[in-house]
Structure formats: structure tokens, C-alpha cells
Design a protein around this motif. Sequence first.
Motif, mmCIF file in Angstrom:
data_model
loop_
_atom_site.group_PDB
_atom_site.id
_atom_site.type_symbol
_atom_site.label_atom_id
_atom_site.label_comp_id
_atom_site.label_asym_id
_atom_site.label_seq_id
_atom_site.Cartn_x
_atom_site.Cartn_y
_atom_site.Cartn_z
ATOM 1 N N GLY A 44 0.814 -1.208 0.000
ATOM 2 C CA GLY A 44 0.000 0.000 0.000
ATOM 3 C C GLY A 44 0.849 1.260 0.000
ATOM 4 O O GLY A 44 0.463 2.280 -0.554
ATOM 5 N N MET A 45 2.026 1.189 0.624
ATOM 6 C CA MET A 45 2.924 2.338 0.593
ATOM 7 C C MET A 45 3.372 2.608 -0.840
ATOM 8 O O MET A 45 3.448 3.737 -1.274
ATOM 9 N N LEU A 46 3.664 1.520 -1.567
ATOM 10 C CA LEU A 46 4.341 1.664 -2.855
ATOM 11 C C LEU A 46 3.408 1.693 -4.043
ATOM 12 O O LEU A 46 3.764 2.201 -5.100
ATOM 13 N N GLY A 48 -3.344 2.444 2.385
ATOM 14 C CA GLY A 48 -2.313 2.689 1.376
ATOM 15 C C GLY A 48 -2.448 4.057 0.732
ATOM 16 O O GLY A 48 -1.469 4.634 0.258
ATOM 17 N N GLY A 49 -3.656 4.601 0.728
ATOM 18 C CA GLY A 49 -3.887 5.906 0.108
ATOM 19 C C GLY A 49 -3.397 7.071 0.953
ATOM 20 O O GLY A 49 -3.352 8.210 0.484
ATOM 21 N N THR A 79 -0.475 6.649 3.017
ATOM 22 C CA THR A 79 0.906 6.419 3.435
ATOM 23 C C THR A 79 1.875 6.812 2.327
ATOM 24 O O THR A 79 1.637 6.539 1.164
ATOM 25 N N VAL A 84 3.693 6.677 -1.980
ATOM 26 C CA VAL A 84 2.613 6.720 -2.961
ATOM 27 C C VAL A 84 1.273 6.644 -2.243
ATOM 28 O O VAL A 84 0.935 5.611 -1.676
ATOM 29 N N GLY A 85 0.534 7.737 -2.229
ATOM 30 C CA GLY A 85 -0.771 7.721 -1.576
ATOM 31 C C GLY A 85 -1.679 8.706 -2.261
ATOM 32 O O GLY A 85 -1.466 9.915 -2.197
HETATM 33 NA NA NA Z 1 0.784 4.556 0.033
#
Ligand code: NA
Lengths: 175, 426, 312
Positions: B328-330, B369-370, B372, B375-376
Motif C-alpha cells: 500500500g505504501m508503494l 495505502g492511500g 501512506t 505513494v498515496g
Molecule cells: Na501509500
Amino acid sequence: MPIVRAYHHNDPNGKGKIDKMQRFARMVDKIESFLSIWLLGIIVLLVFFSSLLRYIGFPINGADTIAETLFVWLIYIGADQVLRKDRHLGVDFFTQRLPVRIRNFISIVVLLVMLAFLVLVTYFGMSLTLANNGRILGDLPISYSFVAMAIPIGTFLMCLTIIVRILVLIWDFKN
Amino acid sequence: MLLVVLTFIILLLLNMPIAFTLGISGIIYFLTQVSVPLPVVVQRMITGTQSYPLLAVPFFILAGHIMNASGITSRLMKLADALTGHLVGGMAHVSIVLSMLMGGVSGSSNADVAMQTRILLPEMRKRGYDDGFSAAVLACGSLSTAIIPPSIGLVLYGFVGQVSIGKLLIAGIIPGILMGLIMMFTAYIYAKKRGYDADGKNKKKSFKELISAVKESFWALLFPVFLVMTIRFGIFTATEAAAFAVVYAFLVGKFIYRELDWLKLKEALKNCAEDNAMIMLIISMAAIISYVLAYEKVPVKMASFIVGISDNPFIVMGTIIAFLFVAGMLMEGTVNILLLTPIFLPIVTKLGFDPVHFGIIMAIMIQIGGITPPVGVNMYTVCSLGNIPIEDFVKESLPFFLALMILIAILIAFPKLSLFLPGLMK
Amino acid sequence: GKSPADKQQDSNTYTLKIHMVINEQDPIYQGYAEFKKGVEARTNGKVKVELYPNGVLGNDEDLLQQAMLGGNVAVNSDAGRLGVWVPEMGILLAPYLTDNANEMQKLLKSDLVKKWTDELAQKKGLTVLSFNYYAGARHFITKKPISTPEDLNGLKIRTPGSPVWQETIKAMGATPVALPWTETYPAIEQGVIDGAEAQDSATYGAKIYEVAKYITKTGHIQLWNCLVVGTKWFEQLPKEYQQILIEESIKAGDFTTNKVLASEKELEDKMDATGAIIKEVDIKPFKTKSEIVYSKLNYQDLRQEVNKVLGK
Ligand code: NA
Ligand code: NA
């Protein structure tokens, strides 16, 4: 990137070409807009009425297949519009930290790679459309080619859009 | 396979659109793997979109657009204000409650963040909220929009994992509301500590005002109820219910609120077609990669790797959560759902978790993830619209993030929170 | 002397990926596991066989097309799908075409069916390795009890999309609804449809009996599967390997058929134990009602030919 841009530079010839290209792009955009609005509207109504009919005991087999078929056209026509407005989601976290000139250069490289990909897909999409060998859609007597064709046509439109964008970018790069 | 992964990472870093990144790294495999004919790439792109359940996505988006064009937002905002405007940290609560109310009409959180940043951020600044805190509240508080039905993430999960979408949507109700409440609780603590809206200047609205706000937004509030009921009583599948939702939104906008005209409808259709194309092109291209993963038996290999770590269901679930967090980070959320569901779902169901239960957990992790870095999507939206440094956002969103992780732990430990409502469906 | 293709066989290795939408518990999957063992042993691992259950590679139509295009994929298919290309094959799914599995086995081994599969291989690029994997007899699984065709009136029953299937269900009085098999369970559960028709192993595998507990043993269609590869891929194999593939597929098909016939009772007992109600019915009225399918689909002449093969 906005579709309509004003170009103030010294080369009247180049300006004329870019303007012509953009007029063409605007026309394609209008046609696509019209098609996507109607396709989406028809899909909604198709699903709405077919489920209403199924609920009261008259299911129409094939309504869902038609809806799915129109859906792929909706997607690939819409994808070209999104591309024209540069709204396809990307990750600019790293590139935005680079100087403008390098960033523009990367943009051109990325667009060229995309163009190569789209040309390949257009080619193989056409060959799939032509070689589908009698395959039909679900239980409908409609050729699978009708679905398959949406991809090469959509990717071909995207090729045009990218070419316009590359030319505009190169123009900016030079000036 | 290594070449595919490398291509993927490099193109992503160069700001290649995600859809094309997926497509190009997929075609690389077909070009180097001679045993599969190339037209199969195009076949996969088609098949990726040919699904009836998937139609629910544009329908829910369209219903949301039509509702917005009908002036739903201002009505719901009045209601959110009447409910919570007087509390300590009033504006924060208004934002979170508005997200929950919008959740009943909207299927994704991103549009909600954008809208709220434009409307609420200026007011929060005026009242002395720190920018970082405001951004965190707006981005984190909006996540419940995507869990309360309708929910695009859950539709996609059900589509990929072949889980009942109707059940998933209904399962999202309690966790979505809990999510909002936990966000409000966190915001309250911080507002109290920092004295945001703590002077009691905002009077509690009278009962009459509250009733009038409810009345005004009655048709919008009825929307999710209508949706859930038609699915709950087996009148319609989720896709059909979504098509009915569009018609409902149209009727309300045109004949009850009378704010919807043909021009606005055309605009809503056009915007929806574009939003839809954006998501579906990713789905179409991801189908190429999904084929490559299946062809290479990656899900099977991953599963045996993860199960090899431990056979304790909670340790395996913890590992999966950690994996989802890093992914989710990436990566963008849609891609994570499409590529990771087929890998993780069989593992957790074998361990005895319910697919609907895991869907809720997965959907919330995707939402996290959105917010963090690096990439969010929601983080970008609020920071770029509000011109707020990402560093400030990250610092201030930490407590909200921790609250969300606690919620995840609670939801894993108590499956009933997710499964109680869909369990009533038989 | 050896042909060039035969000389290559020592160095070249081949991989065949078998696609199927059924899961690992299905007897047909176990049949393909036998096929894999046999082929790999007899070719010293030069022809590797990989199994892809649960439809992870895609849907049947896509995979058949991939085989046509020359991909190294094989598909677990049936007469309904192949009937799109060779319409005569559709009759294999016509209602009550044969009285039992033995008769059907005889028919499938006949020159009549071979004529059709040859046409498929030469004109459409799909080679049937063997057409002898018995899946089972199709029965109705419904929410309401069924004892006569009249009980089917107005019921929405899930069937595969092919015309024979649709007409059969319609002729018996129900309304056919074409849905993917994987969507059948939730559709029954949500009341979108009233039931399905399927063979025991599929009903058991997808747990349909949990949402529709009446299983009525009409046996209206005998479902047989076949293993299909692309002619393009098949013909680049050394002759010896081609022969091995065909022989092992026949063996695996027989293995599957025996297994299905032997486990029918066991599956029904298992479903019975969970509260499903399995009932034999008088199939005569169902037979009479579905007779019309043959004239509707212009199968009368073809049926004569079939009956000649069966000695009826
Ligand atoms: Na993210
Ligand atoms: Na929602």
C-alpha cells in the motif's frame, strides 16, 4: 495538459501545423465525448430494464453480454479522452524532484515507450480481430471480433493522441 | 520474470501511467516467453473488462456524480454541521461525519477528499487548525466513504476473488461506521489538546434545525438504505442494484431536488465515463500481469512461502497485513486489489477466515495505502490542493494511522463485526 | 530413417499447460493428474504437463482461442463449447440422447464422432486428444421439490450458454438463465434464480446443495468432457510423443469415468448427510417434454445416424 493551447512563437509554419493538429484533436475529442455519453447511458438502461424484466419473470438472455460488449468500447474510447487530458494515474513523486528540462526529456521518452506499446497492441489487436476463427459471444450469434475490435481502435486513437503530445512537447523543448 | 519486475519498477519511477506500466511489463513477458502467442495480450485486455459484476463500478460512480450535480453535498454538509459542529474540534468532526454521509452515495474516497479540501480547508484555516492536522483529518477521515456501501474497492475484491459482492457491501456497514467513530475520537483528543474549536463559540443546533437538516437530505440518506435493502432481500444483484441506484439518483435530482438538468446530466455522464476509463484501463492492463502470475504459478509459490512461515492463522494474517501495508505504501490501491487478492485469499480461507471478513480487512488496508507515503492518492490530493508539505501531513496523520491499525486488529479479532449483517441475508 | 522432427526429440522439451475451471477435488482433475504422471514417465520428462485448476488462466473460450493461436495450452472442454465450431457436436448434449453412460461411451468412440473431431482439428485448429472423461448425468438442484416437469414451470434455472442446453431447459418448462458457474451459488442464495442443473461432482464441489436442497435425478443430459490441444502445437511434437499424449489421455479418461461412476453414490450420501434431499423421479414425462428439442434444432436426421451407431 489542456487540449487547447495558444502558441506564441516566431515560426508561422510550425504554428499552423500545431494548430491544425489541435483542431483535429478537438474534433476527435468531441466525437469520443458523444460516443461515451451514449454508450454509458445505454449500458445503464440496458442493465436496468433487463433486471426489471428478469425480476418480473421475463429474463432476456444476452442482455448482460451486450452490456459487457459495449463496456469495453466505453473503456477504450474513454481511455483516449483521459490520455488527452493527461489524467491517467501515475507516480510523479520522484520525477517532480528533477529539473524541468530533465523532466520534459523523461516525459518524451515515456511517451515514446507508450507509443511503441500502443503500436504493438494495435497490430496484435487487429490480428486477433481478424483471426478470431468463428468464435461467438456467449450464447449470442455475434462475432467475438466486435468486442476484440474495441482494443485496436482504442489504442490506435491513443497513438494519435500521443503523437500530438510528443510533437507539442518537442516544440516546447526546442523553444 | 525478473525482467518484468525491473521494467515495472523503472517505468513506475519515470512517472509512466500505472495502466501502461502494467501493460508494458506484461507484454515484455510475452515477448521473451515464446510459448505464448502475442495476440493473447490483447485477449487478456479484453477479458479483463468482460464481467457483469464489474459494471457496478461505473454505475456507482455515475450515481455519485448525479447526486453531486443535484446539490446533495451542501445538504449533507448542513446535516453534518447540525450533528457535530458544536463539539470540540467541530470542523474536524463535520469533515469526518460528512465523509460517512457521503459514503452512502459515493463509492470511493478520493473524490470526497478533493471536494472536502476545497470546501472545508479554508474554514479550518480560519479557525486556526494547523495545516498538517487539517490535511490528516481530511484524508484519513474520508476513508470510511470507501467502506460504507457503495464501495468500489469491495466490488473489485468480489470480482477478483469471486466473493458475493452483495454480502461484501453489506459487511462494510459496521466497520465503515466504526472507522468514522474512531477517527472522530482521535480528532477529539487532539483538538482538545490543541484547543481547536474549543471555545464553545459554535452553539449546538436546536432540535428543530436538526430535523430540518435531516428533512432536506432525506432522499440522499434514503439512497444507501434503498441500496442495501434491495441487495439484502435478494431483489437485485449488486450490479443491478447499482443500475437502479443511477435511476434513483436521476429521479431524485430531476423531480425532487429539481437541480438536475440535461446539461448537468450530460456532464455527469461524461465525467463518469472518464473516471471509469481511468480505473478500467488499469484493470484491463492488470489482466495481462495476472495471466503472467498465474502462468508462472506465483500465487501457489507465494502461498507455500507464507504458509511456511507459520501455520498459526493469526501470525499468517499478521504477515499478510504487513505485506499489504508495504504494498500500500508503494502501489496504487486498485492494482493491489487486482494482483494481491488471488494470492492472499486462498491462503486465508484455507486457514478458516471468511472471504467476506478478509475482504473488509483488505479493503481497509488498501485505503490505508492511500494515506501512506511515498505513494498515496488521498495524501497527494489533499497536499497538492491545499499546498501543504507532505512531511507535515505524515507527522500529523500518525495518530490516525495508529487508530486505523487498532481498528484492523479489532476487526480481525471479532469477525462478527463484519459478518453479522451479511449473516442475516439468508 | 528418422524424420527431422524425430531427431530433435532428444534435445527438445515441451510443456503443456492444462486449463480447467474445476477444482482439485473433482474426479476430472484427478484424471488429469494421472495423465500428467503417465506422459511425464513415458517421455522421460521431455513433455512436461502442468495443471491449472480453478480457471486461474482465464475462461474456456479464451483458452481454446489460445490453443488455436498455437499456445502450449490444453483445455478441459465439452461438446457445448466445441459445438460453436462444429455444430453437429452439439447433439452430444441433447436431452436423453442415450439411455446410459455405456451407450454414450460407445457413441464417443464411433467413427461418427471421429468425423466431427477430425473436422475440428483440420479446419478449426483444435485437436481432441480423447473424448472420454465422464463428468456425470445432469440433475436439477432447486429450492422447491420437483417431481414432474410441471413443477419446473416458471422456475429460473441456471444453465451454460449453449443453445442445446437452453432449449432443453426451456422444453422442460423452466426458464434458462445463463450465468457463469461461479456466480450460481450467490445468485441462488440471493434469490436471483431458483436453481441450477448440474452433475453431482459439480453440485458437491460448489456446495450448491447448501442454498438449494432438492436434487432431482432427471439425468437429462450426459456430460462428457474432452481434452483439447491446439493442432499447431500438437503437430510440432515428434510423432512418438503425439501418440503418447493420445494414449495417456484415453487412459486418463477411462480412469476418470470409472472413478465418477464409482463415487456417485458416495457423493450423494455426503450431500444427503448435510440435509440435501436427493430424489429419483419417473423420467418419462421429462423425456417426452424435451423431445421437441430435436426438431427445434434440426437434429432429427443426425439422431437417426446416432441411433444407427448405437444399434437402436
Ligand atoms: Na501509500
Ligand atoms: Na461508499
